[in-house]
Design an enzyme around this catalytic site. Structure first.
Site, PDB file in Angstrom:
ATOM      1  N   ASP A 164     -10.504  -3.198  -1.223  1.00 16.54           N
ATOM      2  CA  ASP A 164      -9.348  -2.312  -1.106  1.00 16.54           C
ATOM      3  C   ASP A 164      -8.450  -2.846   0.011  1.00 16.54           C
ATOM      4  OD1 ASP A 164      -7.755  -0.137  -1.649  1.00 16.54           O
ATOM      5  OD2 ASP A 164      -9.076   1.343  -0.727  1.00 16.54           O
ATOM      6  N   HIS A 175     -12.572   8.980  -9.358  1.00 11.86           N
ATOM      7  CA  HIS A 175     -12.463   8.770  -7.912  1.00 11.86           C
ATOM      8  C   HIS A 175     -11.625   9.891  -7.318  1.00 11.86           C
ATOM      9  CE1 HIS A 175     -12.472   6.845  -4.121  1.00 11.86           C
ATOM     10  NE2 HIS A 175     -11.310   6.243  -4.188  1.00 11.86           N
ATOM     11  N   ASP A 213       0.855  -1.179   0.000  1.00  9.91           N
ATOM     12  CA  ASP A 213       0.000   0.000   0.000  1.00  9.91           C
ATOM     13  C   ASP A 213       0.893   1.231   0.000  1.00  9.91           C
ATOM     14  OD1 ASP A 213      -1.785   2.035   0.461  1.00  9.91           O
ATOM     15  OD2 ASP A 213      -2.535   1.271   2.369  1.00  9.91           O
ATOM     16  N   ARG A 260      -7.750  -3.999  -5.450  1.00  6.01           N
ATOM     17  CA  ARG A 260      -6.505  -3.231  -5.607  1.00  6.01           C
ATOM     18  C   ARG A 260      -5.315  -4.170  -5.727  1.00  6.01           C
ATOM     19  NH1 ARG A 260      -4.843   1.545  -1.473  1.00  6.01           N
ATOM     20  NH2 ARG A 260      -4.229  -0.213  -0.146  1.00  6.01           N
ATOM     21  N   ASP A 301     -17.367   4.706  -0.290  1.00  9.71           N
ATOM     22  CA  ASP A 301     -16.121   4.325   0.380  1.00  9.71           C
ATOM     23  C   ASP A 301     -16.427   3.999   1.854  1.00  9.71           C
ATOM     24  OD1 ASP A 301     -13.298   4.128   1.005  1.00  9.71           O
ATOM     25  OD2 ASP A 301     -12.908   5.441  -0.701  1.00  9.71           O
ATOM     26  N   ASP A 314      -3.604   4.621  -5.793  1.00 16.53           N
ATOM     27  CA  ASP A 314      -3.732   5.997  -5.318  1.00 16.53           C
ATOM     28  C   ASP A 314      -2.843   6.944  -6.113  1.00 16.53           C
ATOM     29  OD1 ASP A 314      -5.488   4.997  -3.467  1.00 16.53           O
ATOM     30  OD2 ASP A 314      -3.989   4.815  -1.888  1.00 16.53           O
TER      31      ASP A 314
END
Length: 912
Positions: A519, A653, A258, A579, A403, A595
């Site tokens: 996610d 997004h 991440d 993701r 979300d 992201d």
């Protein structure tokens, strides 16, 4: 807002700006060890006496070492359609090595017959017209396509397996203090107790300690691609399309992480891992999969100097100079399992990949339409207001996303009752317009003894639902809800439990039009090493997390998909965005590039990132339109929509701290520009859906680099700003601010037509003027593109609308295309309820025929046929009856309105 949330958020922000939170190769013990190996000094050899033919398709042999006494069993297996598998395993290992067998496709691997012949120095495995030549000492396997050497395995002697050993007993430890398997006993491997003690049994990084109780067990192998100019693949990295040499940088790293606001143009690991490379030259393509789910690093070196290959290959190369690419794969654990796809064309390599790992899944129609998302839409009123504004401004949209803030305190499978008091009514209101909703569900479960879902997992009697720590208790770490446990999706039992949570009586407030976003499933652990899970955590069947890290997200993705199948009793096609990903994830659902940032640089980088994924076998991919972080300037936002509408997965997004950016918030002129871009997407849905059908057959890339269809043109090998959408369309997007003059490259030999103006262009490089409304898009000559020009609120409401066929004639005056049609929702296509139509224009006749594989499905009518590339009027007739046609001299086109045919039928229209 809870203090846990603030702490978690601050932790992530610190990771975003501090690369020191992520390892370099020098900080990764096994990478540092293996990368420092000297070439051609590994000491491994194949015992000639052990080389035998196991069966009609496989040859096995034993690999030994000049000094160390351990042995390895190696199998060369020939698979159908020019594919080779090489696997190696220690003989009598202390413990088994992990193999990600669920990455394989549903169909069993199919073998091809081979023959074995031996000489004093080599053994040859022949499978016409190809062969493998095994050199016994030093160990090497040369791969020939016909008579041409295309790859050499272990040419640089970097094959190495850290044999699994028993951890030495700590001084002063009493007998029985440790499990028997961890006691050090005198072994016969040629390794002394003193040497054992010096091994990297444990490792630390920053404040985190990896106990590594099973010791070092990394594997390493070099593969040289001979006669190739470029190498592609190894997603996911925010880097160039053509992979760079890593002599002066870290190797490319594959370790799902991440990474907030990831940096560009470097080999750092990101959210997913596909250890696959595609070697390209004007003569042929070769693909290679290194099937390993552990942390992996890959070094790459380009050269055309024969001497650097060394004495090993010099005797079998025919020229003084030969271009080649050297690779060195290094993984922390797992089996050595290698697949080579020998092509010869890029399309052949794709099909060979699909034979082994399966084709992509066929998504529902709404999934390839437009998705509107942000972190977070505030409440039910906000959602319905956004929905209403899409209608007010005549902008098509299929899906609204929610979300983490929609949940009850970050408890997934729940709703915040104050913000969303009647989720079913909200979902019903969207469904009335043919629209759907997606909610986020992450892998971490809030530790809350008063929450039924948490306690059900904790107290489950059939299996352990949660990942264990190294001591066998439920692992707990920090994520969005605060203290959390993580579901062990590697366990079939845990996956079944997870799937059952999607039942309508368990996921209260859900409905058949609610779908899922997974996610944080790398997995992301805010207080863990590298913002992830400790490697010495334990999973089902006692595998360490280090063994399964890169496949963890795949298993969550799969379990969630299974949940949607479970709730519909296998009748409705699922949609799950993930993701994290690994080999095989393409069979489950889409992924996105994570992201990104609202910058021109990130817009430009989205193209090579998505192209790399497509080349590595993942067609259904996209990037957040507008950029997740930051506030895009209006020009950038418009341009991002104009790019995104031509990419496989289309979602806007934005981060919770960004300003609202729905399409109508930037003035009437820009609203119109975004509307026009989205209308283009919806016009092309029949064509795009057909490309997804093709991907579901042989995994064809939907978004492809120009070289994929034109590998003979080496000038295209570094082009990463243009791309093809399927077989027939080429996008040359505007990617610079204030751009007025734009360069377009149209590969040969065919002519191309501007999609909007129908202007015909010869192949080559040209400069065109662009303005803010420009979306440079071209149809390849010789193509027939199927569209729908009546755009409505959503794709579902377009279902009965008629088609427009655009026939773009080649220089030879012919064209062909195809269309795939089904209900766009269910699995009824598996019961032959679909139509696959082949369209052909030749000898002044436009024909439509059912493909050999076609079922039966009634389609809407064709309302218009436009033929491009005609310089004079023509008359048209159907079954002898004249049709009304109009000639446009300025566009060199003929239009036929209301030809009185349906797309799912069989018919001929004659022109004269």
């Amino acid at each position: 807002m809870s203090w846990w949330f603030l702490l978690s958020f601050l932790l992530l922000l610190s990771d975003a700006v501090n690369r020191n939170n992520f390892k370099t190769c020098d900080q990764s013990g096994f990478c540092k060890r293996l990368r420092s190996m000297e070439q051609n000094k590994s000491g491994y050899y194949a015992d000639p006496d052990t080389v035998v033919q196991l069966n009609s398709s496989s040859v096995s042999f034993t690999v030994k070492h000049e000094v160390e006494k351990y042995e390895h069993s190696v199998v060369l297996r020939v698979l159908k359609d020019n594919t080779v598998r090489l696997s190696a395993q220690e003989k009598d290992p202390v413990r088994p090595r992990y193999s990600p067998v669920d990455s394989f496709g549903d169909a069993p691997l199919q073998d091809q017959s081979c023959t074995l012949s031996k000489s004093a120095q080599t053994a040859t495995v022949s499978f016409s017209p190809n062969k493998l030549v095994l050199t016994y000492n030093p160990l090497r396997v040369d791969v020939y396509a016909g008579e041409e050497l295309v790859a050499s395995v272990n040419a640089r002697g970097l094959f190495h397996v850290e044999t699994q050993l028993l951890k030495p007993k700590v001084e002063g430890q009493e007998e029985g203090d440790k499990p028997e398997e961890e006691k050090n006993e005198e072994d016969d491997m040629g390794i002394s107790a003193e040497e054992l003690a010096k091994m990297d049994w444990e490792e630390s990084f920053n404040s985190h300690h990896d106990s590594n109780p099973r010791g070092p067990r990394a594997i390493s192998l070099d593969v040289t691609f001979v006669g190739f100019d470029k190498l592609y693949g190894l997603p996911e990295h925010a880097d160039t399309l053509a992979l760079k040499g890593t002599g002066n940088t870290d190797p490319y790293r594959l370790y799902n992480l991440d990474v907030f606001e990831y940096e560009l143009d470097n080999p750092m690991a990101l959210y997913g891992a596909i250890p696959y490379v595609h070697a390209l030259s004007a003569k042929r393509s070769v693909g290679m999969m290194w099937l390993n789910a552990a942390e992996t690093w890959v070094d790459i070196n380009y050269s055309n100097e024969k001497s650097i290959v060394g004495r090993v290959l010099s005797s079998i190369l025919s020229s003084d100079e030969v271009s080649r690419v050297d690779t060195h794969f290094m993984s922390e654990s797992g089996l050595l399992d290698l697949f080579l796809f020998l092509g010869p064309s890029p399309k052949d390599v794709t099909k060979q990949y699909s034979n082994v790992f399966g084709p992509s899944y066929l998504p529902p129609m709404f999934a390839i339409s437009y998705h509107q998302c942000r972190w977070n839409y505030n409440d039910q009123k906000d959602v319905l207001g956004v929905d209403a504004n899409f209608d007010k401004y005549d902008i098509p949209m299929d899906v609204i996303w929610l979300d983490i803030e929609h949940t009850n305190g970050k408890r997934y499978f729940s709703w915040d009752g104050r913000k969303f008091p009647d989720s079913k009514a909200m979902l019903s209101a969207l469904a009335d317009k043919g629209r759907n909703m997606v909610t986020i569900i992450d892998p971490h479960i809030k530790v809350d003894k008063n929450w039924d879902l948490y306690t059900a997992g904790r107290d489950h009697v059939s299996c352990g639902i949660y990942v264990k720590n190294k001591d066998g208790g439920n692992f707990e770490g920090h994520c969005w809800p605060g203290t959390s446990s993580w579901v062990d999706y590697t366990s079939p039992c845990a996956r079944q439990w997870w799937a059952e949570q999607f039942a309508y009586d368990k996921y209260q407030g859900s409905s058949p039009t609610l779908f899922t976003w997974n996610d944080m499933n790398e997995p992301s652990v805010f207080n863990g090493p590298e913002v992830s899970m400790p490697k010495d955590n334990l999973h089902a069947e006692n595998w360490e997390h280090r063994d399964v890290h890169n496949i963890y997200g795949y298993y969550m993705h799969r379990a969630t998909r299974d949940g949607q199948l479970y709730r519909s009793q296998n009748t409705a096609r699922p949609f799950v965005l993930s993701r994290a990903f690994f080999v095989g994830s393409h069979r489950i659902g889409p992924i996105w590039t994570g992201d990104n940032h609202a910058s021109w640089e990130h817009l430009r980088m989205s193209i090579p990132m998505l192209l790399s994924l497509n080349i590595a076998g993942y067609p259904f991919v996209g990037a957040d339109v507008g950029g997740f972080f930051g506030n895009p300037p209006t020009e950038l936002l418009v341009r991002w929509y104009q790019v995104g509408v031509l990419q496989p997965f289309l979602r806007a997004h934005a981060h919770i701290d960004t300003r609202r950016r729905e399409p109508w918030l930037f003035g009437d002129e820009n609203t119109a520009l975004i509307r026009d871009a989205l209308i283009l997407r919806y016009q092309l849905l029949p064509y795009i859906y057909t490309q997804f059908y093709k991907a579901s057959v042989d995994n064809s890339p939907i978004m492809r680099p120009l070289w994929y269809d034109h590998p003979e043109d080496t000038s295209l090998y570094t082009n990463q700003v243009e791309f093809q959408l399927g077989d027939s369309l080429l996008s040359s997007p505007v990617l610079e601010s204030n751009e007025k003059s734009h360069v377009v490259v149209l590969p040969g030999p065919q002519v191309w037509y501007d999609y909007h103006s129908y202007t015909k262009y010869s192949p080559g490089t040209m400069h065109i003027s662009v303005k803010m409304s420009s979306i440079p898009l071209y149809i390849k000559g010789g193509s027939i593109v199927v569209t729908k020009m009546r755009v409505r609120r959503s794709s579902q409401l377009m279902e009965s609308d008629p088609y427009t066929l655009i026939v773009a004639l080649s220089t030879q005056g012919d064209a062909k295309g195809e269309a795939y049609i089904d209900d766009g929702k269910t699995f009824e296509y598996k019961n032959n309820k679909f139509s696959h139509q082949l369209l052909n224009f030749s000898n002044n006749k436009l024909s439509c025929r059912r493909a050999a594989d076609s079922g039966q499905y009634d389609s809407p009518a064709v309302e218009r046929i436009v033929i491009l590339g005609l310089n004079s009027p023509v008359s048209a007739s159907l079954n002898g009856s004249p049709l009304v046609s109009t000639f446009d001299k300025t566009k060199s086109s003929v239009t036929i309105k209301k030809p009185n045919v349906v797309l799912s039928g069989e018919w001929d229209i004659d022109f004269s």
